[in-house]
Design an enzyme around this catalytic site. Structure first.
Site, PDB file in Angstrom:
ATOM      1  N   GLY A 168       0.827  -1.194   0.000  1.00  0.00           N
ATOM      2  CA  GLY A 168       0.000   0.000   0.000  1.00  0.00           C
ATOM      3  C   GLY A 168       0.866   1.251   0.000  1.00  0.00           C
ATOM      4  O   GLY A 168       2.045   1.226   0.370  1.00  0.00           O
ATOM      5  N   GLY A 220       0.324  -5.192   0.592  1.00  0.00           N
ATOM      6  CA  GLY A 220      -0.858  -5.155  -0.272  1.00  0.00           C
ATOM      7  C   GLY A 220      -0.668  -5.886  -1.578  1.00  0.00           C
ATOM      8  O   GLY A 220      -1.643  -6.333  -2.188  1.00  0.00           O
ATOM      9  N   GLU A 270       5.147  -5.576   7.704  1.00  0.00           N
ATOM     10  CA  GLU A 270       4.432  -4.609   8.534  1.00  0.00           C
ATOM     11  C   GLU A 270       5.066  -4.332   9.888  1.00  0.00           C
ATOM     12  O   GLU A 270       5.043  -3.187  10.371  1.00  0.00           O
ATOM     13  CB  GLU A 270       2.981  -5.072   8.716  1.00  0.00           C
ATOM     14  CG  GLU A 270       2.106  -4.898   7.481  1.00  0.00           C
ATOM     15  CD  GLU A 270       2.321  -5.974   6.417  1.00  0.00           C
ATOM     16  OE1 GLU A 270       1.792  -5.840   5.316  1.00  0.00           O
ATOM     17  OE2 GLU A 270       3.037  -6.962   6.709  1.00  0.00           O
TER      18      GLU A 270
END
Length: 372
Positions: free
Chosen positions: A81, A129, A152
């Site tokens: 993302g 993502g 992450e």
């Protein structure tokens, strides 16, 4: 965030190279090309809206037998993302990230249940993502260039886009290792983790795409795939399963530190890696994985949405992005800075219900296909 782009799928033969998602039809093949090469095709709101709208249209279009997703620029399918846009939204105290995730997670669920073969070319970087728009597909192709990961915890966040659902179902504790260390894995490891299905050399991908224009996906991939490289993670099952068996992150680190055996150096390196991550993100990630073992994908996505919104309000996500991609000093100041200082109640609070803000995803009635 960038303004949404035109979400109307082009007719046969139309091609807009300036679009952030290029939508084409080539014979019976619907092609989706993520087209932000300078950002390694990082996803923004307009892109996920385009993907969702196009897939919804093509699901009932008899002229499209197979769907393919690929990345432009040669560096990777998708680097995740657009976290710079998320950072700006956090600074502005806006709500665009919340809506972006709602659409993105709906897209992930649609891909997982898509009624036609959904072929993902997972060449180059496939992060965050990017895993969401590929690893839920029915025909997942990796190459010798694949570098896949859920990074992450490095930025104070928790695996999302269905990543906790996928990694919680990997063999043994390999998914836990991948999630907590945020390590990039190669093609062999991606196949072992259950995030991919087939190995095709990158030089053969143009031939595969051409074959999909007229040939059934299953037969085209079977004809062109090759034997995959061996998996390092598969060879490391003994120490990984032993060290990561605990439900307590601090105990996992202690297990890794004290491990002695043929893979002692790798175990100690994993401990070093985990201790560099956000302690809060590590603990919440571990809890997310354990809970996701018992959840359907739609339930796991709803859980990730809950956790994600709590991350937006917590300090580490913003600090992690700052350190990695804004100031690039690679020296995040985590709050708190040690695993032992993150209480069980703090972790529990990340999973608290959202009330009327809950993400409601109904499992699609359609079932996926790989054979037509």
């Amino acid at each position: 965030m960038p303004a949404p782009i035109d979400r109307h799928a082009p007719e046969q033969g139309e091609y807009d190279a300036d679009s952030e998602v290029v939508v084409e039809r080539r014979g019976q093949l619907g092609v989706l090309t993520l087209n932000r090469p300078r950002a390694v095709n990082a996803l923004n709101a307009g892109m996920v809206e385009t993907l969702l709208a196009t897939l919804t249209e093509w699901a009932t279009d008899d002229g499209v037998a197979t769907v393919l997703i690929q990345g432009a620029g040669g560096r990777g399918l998708c680097a995740g993302g657009d976290i710079v846009a998320i950072y700006r939204d956090m600074l502005a105290e806006g709500g665009r990230t919340e809506q972006f995730w709602r659409t993105e997670y709906q897209l992930n669920a649609v891909i997982a249940a898509y009624p036609k073969p959904y072929v993902a070319l997972m060449d180059g970087l496939v992060l965050g993502g990017g895993v969401g728009v590929s690893a839920h597909g029915s025909v997942r192709v990796v190459t010798e260039r694949t570098k896949l990961g859920m990074p992450e915890t490095t930025i104070g966040f928790v695996p999302d886009v269905g990543g906790t659902h996928l990694l919680s179902r990997a063999p043994g504790e390999a998914g836990t290792h991948a999630a907590l260390t945020a390590a990039h894995v190669d093609a062999g490891d991606a196949l072992f983790l259950g995030l991919a299905d087939h190995f095709v050399p990158s030089a053969t991908l143009p031939e595969l795409v051409g074959a999909l224009e007229t040939e059934a996906a299953a037969s085209a991939v079977a004809r062109l795939c090759e034997h995959a490289p061996d998996s390092v993670l598969a060879r490391s099952r003994t120490w990984i399963d032993s060290c990561y068996a605990s439900d307590e992150a601090a105990e996992i680190v202690r297990n890794l530190r004290s491990y002695q055996g043929d893979h002692q150096e790798a175990a100690h390196a994993a401990a070093d890696s985990i201790e560099q991550k956000s302690p809060t993100a590590v603990k919440v990630t571990l809890a997310s994985l354990r809970k996701a073992r018992h959840l359907q994908l739609e339930e796991a996505l709803a859980q990730e949405y809950r956790v994600g919104l709590r991350c937006l309000a917590a300090p580490d996500f913003r600090e992690g992005i700052r350190a990695q991609v804004i100031d690039k000093d690679r020296s995040p100041r985590w709050t708190p800075g040690d695993l032992d200082l993150v209480s069980a109640q703090q972790v529990t609070d990340f999973f608290a219900p959202l009330g009327d803000r809950e993400l409601q995803l109904t499992p699609p009635a359609t079932s996926r296909s790989t054979n037509s």
